[in-house]
Scaffold this active site. Structure first.
Site, PDB file in Angstrom:
ATOM      1  N   GLY A 224       0.847  -1.187   0.000  1.00 31.25           N
ATOM      2  CA  GLY A 224       0.000   0.000   0.000  1.00 31.25           C
ATOM      3  C   GLY A 224       0.880   1.232   0.000  1.00 31.25           C
ATOM      4  O   GLY A 224       2.050   1.184   0.408  1.00 31.25           O
TER       5      GLY A 224
ATOM      6  N   GLN B 206       2.856   9.901   1.688  1.00 31.05           N
ATOM      7  CA  GLN B 206       4.156   9.207   1.721  1.00 31.05           C
ATOM      8  C   GLN B 206       5.037   9.594   0.528  1.00 31.05           C
ATOM      9  O   GLN B 206       6.227   9.296   0.513  1.00 31.05           O
ATOM     10  CB  GLN B 206       3.943   7.685   1.716  1.00 31.05           C
ATOM     11  CG  GLN B 206       3.342   7.164   3.010  1.00 31.05           C
ATOM     12  CD  GLN B 206       3.216   5.653   2.975  1.00 31.05           C
ATOM     13  OE1 GLN B 206       2.273   5.119   2.404  1.00 31.05           O
ATOM     14  NE2 GLN B 206       4.181   4.956   3.565  1.00 31.05           N
TER      15      GLN B 206
ATOM     16  N   CYS C 126       5.849  -0.546   7.192  1.00 26.06           N
ATOM     17  CA  CYS C 126       5.431   0.657   6.467  1.00 26.06           C
ATOM     18  C   CYS C 126       6.620   1.163   5.663  1.00 26.06           C
ATOM     19  O   CYS C 126       7.743   1.190   6.182  1.00 26.06           O
ATOM     20  CB  CYS C 126       4.974   1.711   7.473  1.00 26.06           C
ATOM     21  SG  CYS C 126       4.462   3.260   6.717  1.00 26.06           S
ATOM     22  N   LEU C 127       6.369   1.555   4.407  1.00 25.31           N
ATOM     23  CA  LEU C 127       7.477   2.036   3.572  1.00 25.31           C
ATOM     24  C   LEU C 127       8.120   3.294   4.161  1.00 25.31           C
ATOM     25  O   LEU C 127       9.264   3.603   3.852  1.00 25.31           O
ATOM     26  CB  LEU C 127       6.983   2.328   2.148  1.00 25.31           C
ATOM     27  CG  LEU C 127       6.516   1.099   1.347  1.00 25.31           C
ATOM     28  CD1 LEU C 127       5.972   1.531   0.000  1.00 25.31           C
ATOM     29  CD2 LEU C 127       7.642   0.083   1.174  1.00 25.31           C
TER      30      LEU C 127
ATOM     31  N   HIS D 268      -4.569   0.721   7.584  1.00 24.51           N
ATOM     32  CA  HIS D 268      -3.230   1.313   7.696  1.00 24.51           C
ATOM     33  C   HIS D 268      -3.120   2.535   6.773  1.00 24.51           C
ATOM     34  O   HIS D 268      -2.661   3.600   7.187  1.00 24.51           O
ATOM     35  CB  HIS D 268      -2.188   0.241   7.327  1.00 24.51           C
ATOM     36  CG  HIS D 268      -0.773   0.719   7.328  1.00 24.51           C
ATOM     37  ND1 HIS D 268       0.185   0.224   8.197  1.00 24.51           N
ATOM     38  CD2 HIS D 268      -0.124   1.615   6.550  1.00 24.51           C
ATOM     39  CE1 HIS D 268       1.341   0.817   7.961  1.00 24.51           C
ATOM     40  NE2 HIS D 268       1.193   1.659   6.963  1.00 24.51           N
ATOM     41  N   GLU D 269      -3.562   2.370   5.522  1.00 22.77           N
ATOM     42  CA  GLU D 269      -3.464   3.467   4.545  1.00 22.77           C
ATOM     43  C   GLU D 269      -4.428   4.593   4.891  1.00 22.77           C
ATOM     44  O   GLU D 269      -4.103   5.771   4.736  1.00 22.77           O
ATOM     45  CB  GLU D 269      -3.722   2.964   3.126  1.00 22.77           C
ATOM     46  CG  GLU D 269      -2.764   1.877   2.645  1.00 22.77           C
ATOM     47  CD  GLU D 269      -1.301   2.221   2.838  1.00 22.77           C
ATOM     48  OE1 GLU D 269      -0.934   3.411   2.753  1.00 22.77           O
ATOM     49  OE2 GLU D 269      -0.510   1.293   3.103  1.00 22.77           O
TER      50      GLU D 269
ATOM     51  N   HIS E  44      -2.916   6.865   7.323  1.00 21.73           N
ATOM     52  CA  HIS E  44      -1.957   7.813   6.727  1.00 21.73           C
ATOM     53  C   HIS E  44      -2.662   9.097   6.290  1.00 21.73           C
ATOM     54  O   HIS E  44      -2.134  10.193   6.456  1.00 21.73           O
ATOM     55  CB  HIS E  44      -1.281   7.196   5.496  1.00 21.73           C
ATOM     56  CG  HIS E  44      -0.065   6.364   5.816  1.00 21.73           C
ATOM     57  ND1 HIS E  44       1.019   6.856   6.518  1.00 21.73           N
ATOM     58  CD2 HIS E  44       0.259   5.089   5.481  1.00 21.73           C
ATOM     59  CE1 HIS E  44       1.943   5.904   6.619  1.00 21.73           C
ATOM     60  NE2 HIS E  44       1.510   4.819   6.014  1.00 21.73           N
TER      61      HIS E  44
HETATM   62 CO    CO Z   1       2.429   2.935   5.818  1.00 20.85          CO
END
Ligand code: CO
Length: 192
Positions: A46, A51, A94-95, A136-137, A140
């Site tokens: 995701g 991000q 998470c990236l 999760h997304e 963000h």
């Molecule tokens: Co993330």
């Protein structure tokens, strides 16, 4: 199509709340395509707009189905979570937090309403990993990261480890963030 820079903690953009998307034109499509390239290169499940430095209410998800096959990328714009059911604990990453994984408890099922890249209303029901990814997304877009879902003590320990493991990277990025802020400063015209 281009690979964008993924912003990592402690970049302040990760704490920003995304703005509603109102234009569904070429600019949005380019961002979605670039985000897809970025997510594929980083091998993420995701990716949310902030991000990559865009504070907009949109994210991509690419979650394998039960057979381990990819279902393809889903582009989620202006999402609303309509219902959450059950509970699941999963070791999330998470990236924006390279190499940090922590167990987080979330709902096991969600119903999601959103718009696609053409502004059309869509609805999906998701379970398990797909439901986790959506939550999760979605977080963000609210300026919330998965670390905010940990207990204060666990968060403190995780952050300490993260900062230690990424010290060189963080120092370099902070330097770049400062340079970026400086470039964005308005030109000062000297009086007279
Ligand atoms: Co993330």
């Amino acid at each position: 199509m281009a690979v964008l820079e993924i912003r990592t903690y402690p970049d302040p953009v990760l704490k920003e709340r995304g703005r509603e998307v109102t234009e569904f034109g070429e600019e949005l499509h380019r961002l979605l395509d670039d985000m897809a390239d970025t997510m594929a290169k980083a091998e993420g499940l995701g990716l949310a707009a902030n991000q990559v430095g865009e504070t907009l209410r949109l994210f991509l998800m690419d979650v394998p189905d039960g057979e381990g096959q990819r279902t393809g990328i889903v582009e989620v714009i202006n999402p609303r979570i309509l219902a959450r059911r059950g509970e699941i604990k999963y070791e999330e990453g998470c990236l924006s937090f390279p190499e940090l994984y922590e167990p987080v408890i979330r709902a096991n099922e969600v119903e999601l309403a959103y718009q696609d890249r053409h502004g059309q209303e869509q609805r999906i029901k998701a379970k398990g990993l797909a439901a986790i990814c959506i939550q999760h997304e979605f977080d963000h877009l609210e300026g919330i990261t998965f670390l905010d879902r940990l207990s204060p003590l666990k968060r403190k320990v995780a952050l300490r480890d993260y900062m230690r493991n990424n010290r060189d990277d963080i120092e370099e990025k902070q330097f770049r963030t400062k340079a970026r802020a400086k470039r964005a400063e308005p030109q000062v015209v000297s009086p007279g």
